[in-house]
Design a protein around this motif. Structure first.
Motif, mmCIF file in Angstrom:
data_model
loop_
_atom_site.group_PDB
_atom_site.id
_atom_site.type_symbol
_atom_site.label_atom_id
_atom_site.label_comp_id
_atom_site.label_asym_id
_atom_site.label_seq_id
_atom_site.Cartn_x
_atom_site.Cartn_y
_atom_site.Cartn_z
ATOM 1 N N ALA A 1 -23.444 12.111 1.547
ATOM 2 C CA ALA A 1 -23.356 10.814 2.222
ATOM 3 C C ALA A 1 -22.231 9.966 1.635
ATOM 4 O O ALA A 1 -21.456 9.331 2.374
ATOM 5 N N LEU A 2 -22.125 9.951 0.309
ATOM 6 C CA LEU A 2 -21.055 9.188 -0.333
ATOM 7 C C LEU A 2 -19.688 9.775 0.000
ATOM 8 O O LEU A 2 -18.713 9.040 0.209
ATOM 9 N N GLY A 3 -19.618 11.096 0.044
ATOM 10 C CA GLY A 3 -18.363 11.744 0.401
ATOM 11 C C GLY A 3 -17.946 11.446 1.828
ATOM 12 O O GLY A 3 -16.752 11.270 2.122
ATOM 13 N N SER A 4 -18.907 11.350 2.731
ATOM 14 C CA SER A 4 -18.598 11.033 4.130
ATOM 15 C C SER A 4 -18.035 9.624 4.256
ATOM 16 O O SER A 4 -17.111 9.379 5.050
ATOM 17 N N ALA A 5 -18.576 8.686 3.477
ATOM 18 C CA ALA A 5 -18.062 7.313 3.505
ATOM 19 C C ALA A 5 -16.606 7.278 3.045
ATOM 20 O O ALA A 5 -15.766 6.571 3.624
ATOM 21 N N TYR A 6 -16.316 8.056 2.014
ATOM 22 C CA TYR A 6 -14.938 8.117 1.523
ATOM 23 C C TYR A 6 -14.018 8.747 2.563
ATOM 24 O O TYR A 6 -12.910 8.239 2.827
ATOM 25 N N GLU A 7 -14.437 9.848 3.163
ATOM 26 C CA GLU A 7 -13.600 10.531 4.144
ATOM 27 C C GLU A 7 -13.319 9.640 5.349
ATOM 28 O O GLU A 7 -12.224 9.701 5.932
ATOM 29 N N ALA A 8 -14.277 8.806 5.724
ATOM 30 C CA ALA A 8 -14.068 7.906 6.855
ATOM 31 C C ALA A 8 -12.971 6.891 6.545
ATOM 32 O O ALA A 8 -12.094 6.615 7.382
ATOM 33 N N ILE A 9 -13.003 6.329 5.340
ATOM 34 C CA ILE A 9 -11.965 5.368 4.952
ATOM 35 C C ILE A 9 -10.616 6.064 4.841
ATOM 36 O O ILE A 9 -9.584 5.538 5.282
ATOM 37 N N ARG A 10 -10.628 7.251 4.275
ATOM 38 C CA ARG A 10 -9.371 7.985 4.128
ATOM 39 C C ARG A 10 -8.749 8.289 5.489
ATOM 40 O O ARG A 10 -7.535 8.145 5.678
ATOM 41 N N ALA A 11 -9.569 8.700 6.439
ATOM 42 C CA ALA A 11 -9.056 9.008 7.773
ATOM 43 C C ALA A 11 -8.481 7.764 8.442
ATOM 44 O O ALA A 11 -7.431 7.817 9.100
ATOM 45 N N ALA A 12 -9.148 6.626 8.251
ATOM 46 C CA ALA A 12 -8.693 5.391 8.883
ATOM 47 C C ALA A 12 -7.383 4.885 8.291
ATOM 48 O O ALA A 12 -6.596 4.234 8.981
ATOM 49 N N ARG A 13 -7.137 5.194 7.027
ATOM 50 C CA ARG A 13 -5.963 4.635 6.350
ATOM 51 C C ARG A 13 -4.859 5.657 6.115
ATOM 52 O O ARG A 13 -3.797 5.301 5.595
ATOM 53 N N SER A 14 -5.077 6.908 6.454
ATOM 54 C CA SER A 14 -4.141 7.966 6.066
ATOM 55 C C SER A 14 -2.753 7.765 6.661
ATOM 56 O O SER A 14 -1.739 8.004 5.989
ATOM 57 N N GLU A 15 -2.675 7.332 7.916
ATOM 58 C CA GLU A 15 -1.359 7.175 8.543
ATOM 59 C C GLU A 15 -0.528 6.125 7.811
ATOM 60 O O GLU A 15 0.653 6.346 7.504
ATOM 61 N N TYR A 16 -1.151 4.989 7.510
ATOM 62 C CA TYR A 16 -0.432 3.934 6.796
ATOM 63 C C TYR A 16 -0.092 4.382 5.375
ATOM 64 O O TYR A 16 0.995 4.098 4.864
ATOM 65 N N MET A 17 -1.019 5.101 4.730
ATOM 66 C CA MET A 17 -0.755 5.618 3.386
ATOM 67 C C MET A 17 0.475 6.515 3.382
ATOM 68 O O MET A 17 1.323 6.429 2.480
ATOM 69 N N ASN A 18 0.584 7.371 4.376
ATOM 70 C CA ASN A 18 1.724 8.288 4.451
ATOM 71 C C ASN A 18 3.034 7.531 4.591
ATOM 72 O O ASN A 18 4.058 7.914 4.009
ATOM 73 N N VAL A 19 3.013 6.450 5.367
ATOM 74 C CA VAL A 19 4.227 5.645 5.546
ATOM 75 C C VAL A 19 4.638 4.997 4.230
ATOM 76 O O VAL A 19 5.811 5.029 3.828
ATOM 77 N N VAL A 20 3.667 4.402 3.536
ATOM 78 C CA VAL A 20 3.957 3.717 2.270
ATOM 79 C C VAL A 20 4.457 4.710 1.226
ATOM 80 O O VAL A 20 5.428 4.447 0.509
ATOM 81 N N GLU A 21 3.795 5.857 1.143
ATOM 82 C CA GLU A 21 4.214 6.854 0.158
ATOM 83 C C GLU A 21 5.608 7.379 0.476
ATOM 84 O O GLU A 21 6.422 7.604 -0.430
ATOM 85 N N ALA A 22 5.913 7.564 1.746
ATOM 86 C CA ALA A 22 7.237 8.052 2.134
ATOM 87 C C ALA A 22 8.322 7.067 1.713
ATOM 88 O O ALA A 22 9.405 7.468 1.265
ATOM 89 N N ARG A 23 8.045 5.766 1.834
ATOM 90 C CA ARG A 23 9.022 4.757 1.402
ATOM 91 C C ARG A 23 9.266 4.849 -0.102
ATOM 92 O O ARG A 23 10.411 4.758 -0.565
ATOM 93 N N ARG A 24 8.181 5.014 -0.856
ATOM 94 C CA ARG A 24 8.328 5.110 -2.311
ATOM 95 C C ARG A 24 9.133 6.342 -2.690
ATOM 96 O O ARG A 24 10.044 6.277 -3.525
ATOM 97 N N LEU A 25 8.811 7.469 -2.092
ATOM 98 C CA LEU A 25 9.522 8.705 -2.411
ATOM 99 C C LEU A 25 10.979 8.645 -1.963
ATOM 100 O O LEU A 25 11.866 9.214 -2.616
ATOM 101 N N HIS A 26 11.233 7.936 -0.861
ATOM 102 C CA HIS A 26 12.615 7.783 -0.391
ATOM 103 C C HIS A 26 13.442 6.998 -1.409
ATOM 104 O O HIS A 26 14.619 7.313 -1.644
#
Length: 752
Positions: free
Chosen positions: A394-419
């Protein structure tokens, strides 16, 4: 507030005259507080006037005065000898500015504000001024967030945009170094996150599991005080939220979760341990259903007052020490832990005893230890830990839900840092190519490792065409990423010139010179440019033979005054050892002796499995034992350099076939020395080889008693431990055969 006046007199390397200090009469007691400050001032030496100036900045009886007193009374030694009045005042002043500037600041209780907003540090990182800079940068964003929860998440997003996770050495880097490198391990990201939160009056502290039970390793996250309680959140992890993170499900099986806090004093939280300037709280019950270890310690049936028991769990190929249970006058003590099996050890007067104990959630696990038994742990067994798969899912599902909701924005932010880092590397590579710099591929590894300080690495590299350029390049390519970020370019170039002038001094050859003279890092001390200061201080030894220099080095190291160090604050740097005459233990003394020899061109090194060092003379390594010109009168040193014995370890599968080199030292198997207090000291770097003809791992060991452990885990991570006591005699041999496979049927039953 009741006030009293303490007159602090002169101390060695301390204040030059008496000073009147206004001492707040806190709950811990004015007398105790005064003694703590007096001890800090004595350790501060020539920096004591800075601390006194800081204490006298604020009007007696005001909250700022109480905060200043609290900081100094609990100041780690490395900070006491180095921090200025202005640096310390920055933390107090901006803590109160942030308290008034943020909507939530005035509602934070004083005790929480004092311990989790005011302090300048949260772990063992080198002190680097950051509070004003973080407040100026983050306060508009935090205030605009409206409440402490949104502000915390905004600060965490900011950190993610500046730095990402990367494994590294156990030595903590400073807050600003993490941002400059753009990376850090979990503790370093947490240190930076805590510093940023405190800058905008968000109370924050570290929390950690010292050893996972389902796997090897550990983890540290951050706890935020909000809405009247502490909430876990992953540092620099945009997919984490209040009470939600990837680490929450595995924490259900944790042995303990602990939170270190700056300072000593009363609290309503259960205390795990108290050390100088630090109180560690037991947070286990907030992460997993817990029970209690209850231990009694006897000597021939008689209780041993104030005895101590050490608590262990399996980690890697051996055992990890979790902490100590300090017993009362009747030899009884207790510790709250998660459900599972634990190994307990105790020792006194050269006698030891060990026992296993099982703890179930909500219950007590009792153990009785008796020094008269004089026994070590032995045998094979499953070491169980509690699992709660339904809750974890149950706790893992809560985490996965947040991760799925934020993953696209996370990828953008990380790409800027790596760039950003890729751009630094690209520009640097072009400059090196146009300049015809030698060994460009190796140099680019260092540029990338330095992150935002890549241009400073380039700046140093461009000086490598000087007469000592090859030495400069060798030095730079040998530096760790953390040292690259912390270095000063001019000082690094100066050190390279000094090193170039030492070639050939020892006559031990280029390989020994490169490995044991050139490196600026001696042990796990924080970075400092120490070489010129050491060469000048010990210039009278220049040109002398290695044994003469070594004798002077061990005597000089033995004169360093040993001071108590707590779990907060870094070790002293070598330069601080030299300037203050202080050392936090024998290992710092040994590193000091190594630095003396290296500064004069003689190869020297630290030992990973001993608390002394070595120097090279005539192709042979000799002991450097601080304070002793002749170290061979110490039994451990004599055994180390005397005739060794041999341990042959053969591993077999379930059909009796030799399993070859299937087990990795450290990960699957380990040797440890039993200690007189019931502890187990692992050998990190034993002399070992795999002998194909014998189908065995062969260890060459100093004479003595060892504990050999082999740990294997099932699919759920439950460890099966095999323990053997091995006595090694000079010139003798011992053969041990252990099955590599897990026993059939798996662990019995289930916990949790």
């Amino acid at each position: 507030m009741v006030l009293c006046v303490l007159c602090v007199g002169c101390a060695a390397h301390g204040p030059k005259a008496g000073h009147d200090l206004i001492v707040p009469d806190e709950a811990a007691g004015a007398k105790e507080a005064a003694l703590r400050v007096e001890r800090v001032l004595a350790d501060a030496g020539d920096n004591a006037p800075e601390l006194l100036q800081f204490l006298n900045l604020y009007e007696p009886g005001t909250p700022r005065h109480r905060a200043a007193w609290f900081l100094v009374a609990n100041l780690p030694v490395a900070d006491a000898v180095s921090m200025s009045a202005d640096e310390l005042a920055e933390y107090v002043d901006y803590a109160f500015i942030a308290r008034g500037a943020t909507p939530w600041g005035p509602s934070i209780p004083w005790s929480i504000f004092l311990r989790y907003v005011v302090p300048h540090r949260s772990a063992q990182e080198p002190a680097q001024p950051h509070r004003r800079r973080f407040f100026e940068q983050l306060s508009p964003m935090a205030v605009a967030s409206g409440d402490i929860r949104r502000a915390t998440l905004a600060v965490n997003r900011w950190l993610f945009s500046r730095a990402g996770y990367a494994p590294s050495s156990r030595r903590d880097q400073g807050v600003m170094d993490t941002l400059l490198r753009g990376s850090g391990r979990c503790e370093e990201l947490a240190i930076a996150f805590i510093a940023a939160c405190r800058a905008v009056c968000i109370p924050a502290r570290p929390c950690l599991v010292p050893a996972w039970r389902h796997s090897d390793g550990n983890h540290l996250w951050v706890e935020i005080w909000a809405e009247g309680g502490w909430w876990p959140i992953g540092a620099g992890e945009m997919d984490s939220d209040f009470g939600v993170g990837w680490f929450i499900p595995p924490a259900l099986s944790a042995a303990v979760a602990i939170a270190p806090a700056y300072g000593n004093g009363p609290s309503d939280e259960p205390v795990f341990a108290t050390r100088r300037g630090c109180t560690v709280y037991n947070r286990t019950e907030h992460y997993t259903p817990n029970g209690t270890i209850a231990v009694e310690i006897f000597d021939e049936g008689r209780p041993v007052p104030a005895a101590e028991a050490i608590v262990f769990v399996p980690e890697g190929g051996g055992f990890r020490r979790l902490g100590r249970i300090v017993c009362d006058g009747r030899g009884r003590g207790a510790m709250d832990v998660g459900g599972g099996d634990y190994l307990l050890g105790t020792g006194r007067d050269g006698r030891t005893d060990y026992a296993w104990v099982r703890v179930e959630a909500g219950g007590f696990g009792g153990a009785s230890l008796d020094l008269a038994r004089e026994r070590l742990p032995e045998g094979d067994r499953w070491v169980r830990f509690a699992r709660y798969p339904d809750i974890a899912q149950a706790l893992g599902s809560a985490y996965e839900a947040i991760r799925a909701a934020r993953s696209e924005y996370m990828n953008v932010v990380e790409a800027r840092r790596l760039h950003e880092f890729a751009a630094i590397a690209g520009i640097t590579s072009a400059v090196m190519e146009r300049g015809g710099l030698a060994r460009r591929d190796e140099a680019m590894v260092q540029v990338r490792a330095a992150g935002r300080r890549g241009y400073e690495v380039l700046r140093l590299l461009t000086r490598s065409d000087a007469a000592d350029g090859e030495t400069l390049l060798d030095c730079l390519l040998g530096m760790s990423a953390k040292d690259l970020v912390a270095m000063d370019v001019d000082a690094a170039a100066d050190e390279a010139r000094l090193i170039a002038g030492l070639r050939g001094v020892s006559g031990e050859g280029d390989a020994a010179f490169a490995a044991f003279v050139m490196p600026g890092r001696v042990d796990d001390e924080p970075h400092s440019h120490w070489r010129r200061a050491f060469a000048e201080r010990f210039a009278s030894l220049a040109g002398r033979k290695a044994p003469v220099v070594a004798t002077a080095a061990v005597l000089a190291a033995g004169e360093l005054r040993v001071v108590e160090s707590g779990p907060l604050g870094p070790p002293l740097t070598l330069l601080q050892n030299l300037e203050t005459g202080l050392a936090a233990g024998r290992r710092e003394r040994a590193a000091f002796a190594v630095a003396i020899l290296r500064s004069l061109g003689h190869p020297a090194r630290m030992l990973r499995d001993a608390d002394w060092a070595e120097y090279l003379d005539g192709g042979r390594w000799w002991p450097l034992y601080p304070g002793r010109a002749d170290a061979m009168d110490d039994a451990r040193v004599a055994a180390w350099y005397g005739e060794r014995g041999e341990l042959e370890l053969r591993l077999e599968d379930e059909e009796g076939r030799v399993a070859g080199a299937a087990a990795v030292y450290g990960r699957d198997m380990l040797l440890a020395r039993p200690l007189l207090d019931g502890g187990l000291e692992p050998l990190d770097d034993p002399d070992m080889r795999y002998d194909v003809a014998r189908g065995a791992t062969v260890f060459s060991l100093p004479a003595g008693r060892y504990l050999l452990t082999l740990v294997r885990r099932d699919a759920q991570g439950q460890p099966y431990v095999r323990i053997r006591t091995v006595d090694i005699a000079p010139g003798g041999g011992v053969s041990v055969v252990l099955p590599l496979d897990l026993p059939a049927g798996g662990p019995p039953g289930d916990l949790g």
